[in-house]
Design a protein around this motif. Sequence first.
Motif, short mmCIF file in Angstrom:
data_model
loop_
_atom_site.label_atom_id
_atom_site.label_comp_id
_atom_site.label_asym_id
_atom_site.label_seq_id
_atom_site.Cartn_x
_atom_site.Cartn_y
_atom_site.Cartn_z
N GLU A 305 38.45 34.73 53.95
CA GLU A 305 38.21 33.35 53.33
C GLU A 305 39.74 32.86 52.83
O GLU A 305 39.91 31.71 52.97
N PHE A 306 40.58 33.67 52.65
CA PHE A 306 41.99 33.36 52.17
C PHE A 306 42.77 32.62 53.31
O PHE A 306 43.33 31.87 53.32
N LEU A 307 42.24 33.08 54.49
CA LEU A 307 42.90 32.51 55.70
C LEU A 307 42.49 31.07 56.17
O LEU A 307 43.16 30.30 56.60
N ILE A 308 41.17 30.80 55.95
CA ILE A 308 40.52 29.44 56.02
C ILE A 308 40.87 28.66 54.72
O ILE A 308 41.34 27.60 55.27
N TYR A 309 41.00 29.16 53.56
CA TYR A 309 41.22 28.20 52.40
C TYR A 309 42.48 28.29 51.74
O TYR A 309 42.97 29.43 51.95
N SER A 310 43.08 27.38 51.23
CA SER A 310 44.35 27.56 50.63
C SER A 310 44.34 28.20 49.45
O SER A 310 43.21 28.49 48.59
N ARG A 311 45.66 28.81 48.52
CA ARG A 311 45.62 29.51 47.56
C ARG A 311 45.16 28.58 46.59
O ARG A 311 44.46 29.25 45.46
N SER A 312 45.31 27.66 46.45
CA SER A 312 45.11 26.37 45.56
C SER A 312 43.34 26.21 45.43
O SER A 312 42.88 26.32 44.36
N TYR A 313 42.77 26.18 46.56
CA TYR A 313 41.38 26.26 46.65
C TYR A 313 40.61 27.32 46.00
O TYR A 313 39.74 27.41 45.07
N LEU A 314 41.14 28.62 46.49
CA LEU A 314 40.63 29.99 45.77
C LEU A 314 40.94 30.03 44.41
O LEU A 314 39.91 30.35 43.61
N HIS A 315 42.02 29.46 44.02
CA HIS A 315 42.48 29.39 42.51
C HIS A 315 41.35 28.44 41.62
O HIS A 315 40.73 29.07 40.74
N ARG A 316 40.92 27.56 42.24
CA ARG A 316 40.19 26.69 41.39
C ARG A 316 38.73 27.24 41.40
O ARG A 316 38.18 27.05 40.53
N LYS A 317 38.23 27.77 42.38
CA LYS A 317 36.91 28.20 42.62
C LYS A 317 36.71 29.67 41.85
O LYS A 317 35.48 30.03 41.60
N GLN A 318 37.39 30.46 41.76
CA GLN A 318 37.40 31.80 41.19
C GLN A 318 38.05 31.97 39.89
O GLN A 318 37.67 33.24 39.16
N THR A 319 38.79 31.03 39.15
CA THR A 319 39.35 31.53 38.01
C THR A 319 38.44 31.01 36.71
O THR A 319 37.93 30.06 36.54
N ARG A 320 38.39 32.03 35.68
CA ARG A 320 37.78 31.95 34.44
C ARG A 320 38.57 32.16 33.36
O ARG A 320 38.98 33.28 33.45
N VAL A 321 38.76 31.41 32.33
CA VAL A 321 39.57 31.64 31.19
C VAL A 321 38.88 32.17 30.31
O VAL A 321 37.73 31.64 29.80
N MET A 322 39.05 33.50 29.82
CA MET A 322 38.25 34.15 28.90
C MET A 322 38.57 34.09 27.35
O MET A 322 37.48 33.61 26.71
N CYS A 323 40.00 34.21 26.99
CA CYS A 323 40.36 34.00 25.77
C CYS A 323 41.68 34.21 25.72
O CYS A 323 42.60 34.39 26.57
N MET A 324 42.22 33.93 24.51
CA MET A 324 43.57 34.24 24.31
C MET A 324 43.70 35.53 23.30
O MET A 324 43.21 35.76 22.52
N LEU A 325 44.80 36.28 23.79
CA LEU A 325 45.16 37.54 23.09
C LEU A 325 46.08 37.27 21.86
O LEU A 325 46.70 36.14 21.82
N ARG A 326 46.26 38.34 21.14
CA ARG A 326 47.12 38.09 19.99
C ARG A 326 48.59 37.86 20.15
O ARG A 326 49.27 37.25 19.45
N GLU A 333 39.66 35.82 34.26
CA GLU A 333 38.70 36.86 34.99
C GLU A 333 38.64 35.90 36.45
O GLU A 333 38.49 34.75 36.51
N TYR A 334 38.65 36.76 37.49
CA TYR A 334 38.81 36.22 39.00
C TYR A 334 37.65 36.52 39.73
O TYR A 334 37.29 37.87 39.98
N ARG A 335 36.46 35.85 39.73
CA ARG A 335 35.22 36.19 40.90
C ARG A 335 34.61 37.51 40.29
O ARG A 335 34.15 38.25 41.35
N ASN A 336 34.63 38.02 39.11
CA ASN A 336 34.16 39.26 38.64
C ASN A 336 34.40 40.45 39.01
O ASN A 336 33.77 41.34 39.35
N LYS A 337 35.82 40.39 39.82
CA LYS A 337 36.49 41.27 40.48
C LYS A 337 37.86 41.87 39.90
O LYS A 337 38.13 42.97 40.24
N ALA A 338 38.22 40.93 39.03
CA ALA A 338 39.58 41.25 38.56
C ALA A 338 39.92 40.53 37.30
O ALA A 338 39.61 39.51 37.07
#
Length: 384
Positions: A305-326, A333-338
């Motif tokens: 998938e990385f070869l097909i799509y750009s880093r920007s596309y993957l970033h938009r589709k998989q990034t979730r902002v969870m919270c701010m730390l102290r 969180e990235y695609r429930n994997k990292a």
Amino acid sequence: MESLPQEIVQNILSRLPIPSLVQSKLVCRAWRSLIRSLIHDPSFILQSNHPIQSQLYLGDFSSQNHGNYNMVTMKLPRPPLSRFTLASSCNGLLCLLDYHRSFEPCIYNPFTANFMELPHLTRHHNFQVLGFGFHPITKEYKLVEISYTIYTCGGGSFHRVDPSPFKSDVHILTLGSSTWRHLGTVPYHVHSQKKSQARINGKLLHWVSWMKNRRNTIIISFDMETEKFQEIPLPDCCSSSNNPTEGFDQVVVIRGCLSAVRYGNDSEELEIWVMKEYGVKESWSKEFRIGAYVPKILLEQDESEFLIYSRSYLHRKQTRVMCMLRSGEMLLEYRNKALVVYDPHCKTFKHVQLTFEGIPTFFIIDVHVANLNWIDTLVDMAEN
């Protein structure tokens, strides 16, 4: 302990793991107040399906060594369900969807083992979003369901439903009640469960939604007390645009404020806007910009998938902002994997090492405040 100075007691309590702190709240009112005042990074509930199906863990940032983050996870007791999905967390209680009961919601506290199956709700739609909250004045927990149909089956194939009506059914359940109440329909189609829900002051739930005759997204709120929906005023960059890619994609709570995530159409950066004064349009401020990043584990697992799509596309589709730390850093969180910690000052990304029994290939995570609450027992009113 009573003879010790408060500073020493606070130092001792600050070193305890989350489960011990939860138990320590029961010692006395003074300890409960002191524990509330301690500044901790939030804890997290994680669900993994490997190596054990539907296993829950409590995650806690235990240490930071040489600039690296470690999240130690503790296995939690299982509810009386063979298979389920974590939907939401509020005030120590988890909302779980029972896989074998057509994803009917259940309520569970993993620290007390209290479990409640909820009344059945006959559904006429195939897509649902749940909101779970506690009203600090009425002292009621409520679950709200927004549902609509996006696909129908005919002739052995699935067909997308024309979204032009943009109507969703709304049902609400006060926990402890025997029936759901139908609140009618609303002209919204709410985004997916995990990327578009935020709770402010317990009683106000927020989602990103589509609305008829609006090309870009809007933010809607639901008041647990009045049981009414309302649109949140957006900054000019989003409220006046006709480009659907320029609307907000997620909502999240940052520093106690309603915040929203937007991907600039002409930039690879992810933008986080903060509403510093709730309900005031002019108080929206673009506070953070996060550049495109793809964790190594995704590059290894999704190389094709990385070869097909750009880093920007993957970033938009998989990034979730969870919270701010102290520390002022952001947990992503990235695609429930990292999990990744982003430093907005140095603009660096740090991988979070997860300690599991086994190596999960997929996990669901939610911010969580662990405590001993139950529906009719309010041990601690701390809100997550």
